[in-house]
Motif scaffolding. Structure first.
Motif, mmCIF file in Angstrom:
data_model
loop_
_atom_site.group_PDB
_atom_site.id
_atom_site.type_symbol
_atom_site.label_atom_id
_atom_site.label_comp_id
_atom_site.label_asym_id
_atom_site.label_seq_id
_atom_site.Cartn_x
_atom_site.Cartn_y
_atom_site.Cartn_z
ATOM 1 N N VAL A 90 0.847 -1.197 0.000
ATOM 2 C CA VAL A 90 0.000 0.000 0.000
ATOM 3 C C VAL A 90 0.882 1.247 0.000
ATOM 4 C CG1 VAL A 90 -1.762 1.290 1.246
ATOM 5 C CG2 VAL A 90 -1.854 -1.220 1.201
ATOM 6 N N ARG A 91 0.704 2.070 -1.025
ATOM 7 C CA ARG A 91 1.445 3.330 -1.122
ATOM 8 C C ARG A 91 0.657 4.486 -0.513
ATOM 9 N NH1 ARG A 91 5.980 0.638 -2.070
ATOM 10 N NH2 ARG A 91 6.322 0.014 -4.230
ATOM 11 N N SER A 92 -0.644 4.452 -0.720
ATOM 12 C CA SER A 92 -1.516 5.495 -0.174
ATOM 13 C C SER A 92 -2.940 4.951 -0.166
ATOM 14 C CB SER A 92 -1.437 6.768 -1.031
ATOM 15 O OG SER A 92 -2.302 7.770 -0.523
ATOM 16 N N THR A 93 -3.721 5.376 0.798
ATOM 17 C CA THR A 93 -5.118 4.946 0.854
ATOM 18 C C THR A 93 -5.918 6.000 1.600
ATOM 19 O OG1 THR A 93 -6.625 3.143 1.505
ATOM 20 C CG2 THR A 93 -4.780 3.625 2.989
ATOM 21 N N GLY A 94 -7.186 6.110 1.264
ATOM 22 C CA GLY A 94 -8.009 7.102 1.945
ATOM 23 C C GLY A 94 -9.283 7.399 1.210
ATOM 24 N N ALA A 95 -9.967 8.439 1.669
ATOM 25 C CA ALA A 95 -11.236 8.852 1.074
ATOM 26 C C ALA A 95 -10.979 9.798 -0.091
ATOM 27 C CB ALA A 95 -12.095 9.538 2.125
ATOM 28 N N TYR A 96 -11.864 9.686 -1.089
ATOM 29 C CA TYR A 96 -11.830 10.618 -2.219
ATOM 30 C C TYR A 96 -13.091 11.472 -2.106
ATOM 31 C CZ TYR A 96 -11.469 12.158 -7.127
ATOM 32 O OH TYR A 96 -11.394 12.896 -8.275
ATOM 33 N N GLU A 97 -13.823 11.666 -3.187
ATOM 34 C CA GLU A 97 -15.017 12.496 -3.181
ATOM 35 C C GLU A 97 -16.279 11.642 -3.197
ATOM 36 O OE1 GLU A 97 -14.687 14.909 -6.634
ATOM 37 O OE2 GLU A 97 -13.146 16.221 -5.792
ATOM 38 N N ASN A 98 -17.361 12.185 -2.648
ATOM 39 C CA ASN A 98 -18.682 11.556 -2.715
ATOM 40 C C ASN A 98 -18.690 10.112 -2.227
ATOM 41 O OD1 ASN A 98 -20.021 13.858 -3.800
ATOM 42 N ND2 ASN A 98 -19.219 13.358 -5.840
ATOM 43 N N GLY A 99 -17.954 9.871 -1.152
ATOM 44 C CA GLY A 99 -17.973 8.545 -0.547
ATOM 45 C C GLY A 99 -17.022 7.542 -1.156
ATOM 46 N N TRP A 100 -16.297 7.919 -2.200
ATOM 47 C CA TRP A 100 -15.346 6.990 -2.830
ATOM 48 C C TRP A 100 -14.126 6.796 -1.927
ATOM 49 C CZ3 TRP A 100 -15.535 4.495 -7.686
ATOM 50 C CH2 TRP A 100 -16.699 4.758 -8.434
ATOM 51 N N HIS A 101 -13.570 5.593 -1.990
ATOM 52 C CA HIS A 101 -12.345 5.251 -1.267
ATOM 53 C C HIS A 101 -11.340 4.743 -2.302
ATOM 54 C CE1 HIS A 101 -10.366 4.298 2.616
ATOM 55 N NE2 HIS A 101 -9.722 3.385 1.901
ATOM 56 N N TYR A 102 -10.056 4.914 -2.027
ATOM 57 C CA TYR A 102 -9.047 4.459 -2.983
ATOM 58 C C TYR A 102 -7.904 3.767 -2.270
ATOM 59 C CZ TYR A 102 -5.729 8.061 -1.586
ATOM 60 O OH TYR A 102 -4.833 8.807 -0.860
ATOM 61 N N ILE A 103 -7.219 2.918 -3.019
ATOM 62 C CA ILE A 103 -5.938 2.357 -2.583
ATOM 63 C C ILE A 103 -4.965 2.503 -3.745
ATOM 64 C CG2 ILE A 103 -4.670 0.370 -1.706
ATOM 65 C CD1 ILE A 103 -7.297 -0.884 -0.872
ATOM 66 N N LEU A 104 -3.842 3.134 -3.491
ATOM 67 C CA LEU A 104 -2.738 3.144 -4.445
ATOM 68 C C LEU A 104 -1.740 2.124 -3.935
ATOM 69 C CD1 LEU A 104 -1.412 4.525 -6.956
ATOM 70 C CD2 LEU A 104 -0.148 5.929 -5.303
ATOM 71 N N MET A 105 -1.445 1.126 -4.759
ATOM 72 C CA MET A 105 -0.577 0.034 -4.327
ATOM 73 C C MET A 105 0.484 -0.258 -5.375
ATOM 74 S SD MET A 105 -3.325 -3.094 -4.803
ATOM 75 C CE MET A 105 -4.773 -2.114 -4.415
#
Length: 307
Positions: A90-105
């Motif tokens: 996992v390089r980065s993870t968190g909330a984006y906009e309008n309830g979206w979540h992301y993982i950069l791996m």
């Protein structure tokens, strides 16, 4: 940049629409300092996933499945460097906009084992299955306690009971023939797969499609997709093993079980096949060799027994 997705209708309108998804992926990459790298969406998978250059993968989770993103990020952090097969970092993870979540791996090298499998010589197939068995054993040997409260279900027995109560209706909705449907209650009652206190970290979809192989050396180079991870009975993971790794081949199941270090009763795995959250028995019956008889005992021996 991405609209709210909370319902099936919103999912169907937004997630497959690459014109919409690409704008959000581009914007998020810019925020993460990855502007200018090639962005390519993977065709397979439920969630929208993009290769970002050669080194990164961006996985997006709409509000409807944002908790899955939290689960996957936590599981990946927990297992990093602890399995014999690499997993994404996992390089980065968190909330984006309008309830979206992301993982950069991190992006793992190699290709989808399901795609590569037909061109792999039998001896290498055997070795890969052995490597896969050792990988699953290592996953199950990890202490899942740090993931309590993040990875469910909280009560495995209650989960199994709920799945059992709905098993007939789920398979009916998938189009399972009545002759099979009428056998389900008695078969599940005869097995009772919740016996025993053992609980481990489960992948739940341990299949060729989530294993990565080096096309040159034919060695496993990765295990992917931990969003549906659970904590529960280790036999539950052998549903996907039998259906999608060994694919009803007793010889391969024997190799896998030897590397894993344990054999589970075929009837127990068959019961979990009916209880699995993604169970679709009519599809499995189309994909795998038909059992000699249209009974669950026959199916258990045909699909999940080691030779």
């Amino acid at each position: 940049m991405l609209p709210l997705v909370e319902t099936d209708e919103q999912w169907d309108a937004v997630v497959p629409d690459e014109a919409v998804m690409r704008r959000g992926a581009d914007d998020l990459c810019a925020r993460l300092g990855l502007t200018g790298l090639p962005l390519t969406r993977y065709e397979a998978g439920t969630q929208p996933v993009y290769a970002v250059g050669d080194a990164h993968v961006l996985k997006l989770f709409p509000a409807a499945s944002a908790e899955d993103g939290v689960t996957e990020a936590r599981v990946l952090a927990h297992i990093e460097g602890r399995l014999p097969v690499p997993t994404p970092e996992v390089r980065s993870t968190g909330a984006y906009e309008n309830g979206w979540h992301y993982i950069l791996m991190s992006r793992l090298p190699g290709e989808d084992l399901a795609v590569a499998w037909p061109g792999i010589p039998r001896a290498d197939q055997d070795r890969i299955v052995t490597e896969a068995g050792a990988c699953l054993a290592a996953l199950h040997a990890l202490d899942p306690t740090p993931l309590d409260g993040v990875v469910g279900p909280g009560d495995w027995g209650a989960f199994v009971g709920e799945q059992g109560a709905g098993a007939v209706q789920r398979q009916r909705e998938h189009g399972l023939a009545e002759g099979w449907l009428e056998q389900i209650p008695a078969f599940l009652h005869s097995v009772e797969p919740t016996a025993g206190p053992e609980r481990v970290l489960l992948h739940t979809e341990f299949m060729r499609q989530h294993l990565v192989v080096d096309p040159r050396t034919r060695a496993l180079t990765g295990l992917l997709d931990f969003e549906p991870a659970m904590i529960g009975d280790p036999a539950y993971d052998f549903v996907a093993v039998g259906l999608f790794v060994t694919r009803a081949d007793p010889r391969l199941m024997n190799r896998f079980a030897e590397a894993y270090g344990r054999v589970f009763a075929p009837r127990t795995v068959t019961a979990y096949t009916l209880l699995h959250v993604y169970s679709d028995l009519p599809w499995y019956l189309r994909e795998l060799p038909a059992p000699p008889e249209a009974t669950f005992d026959s199916l258990a021996e045909a699909w999940f027994a080691a030779g």
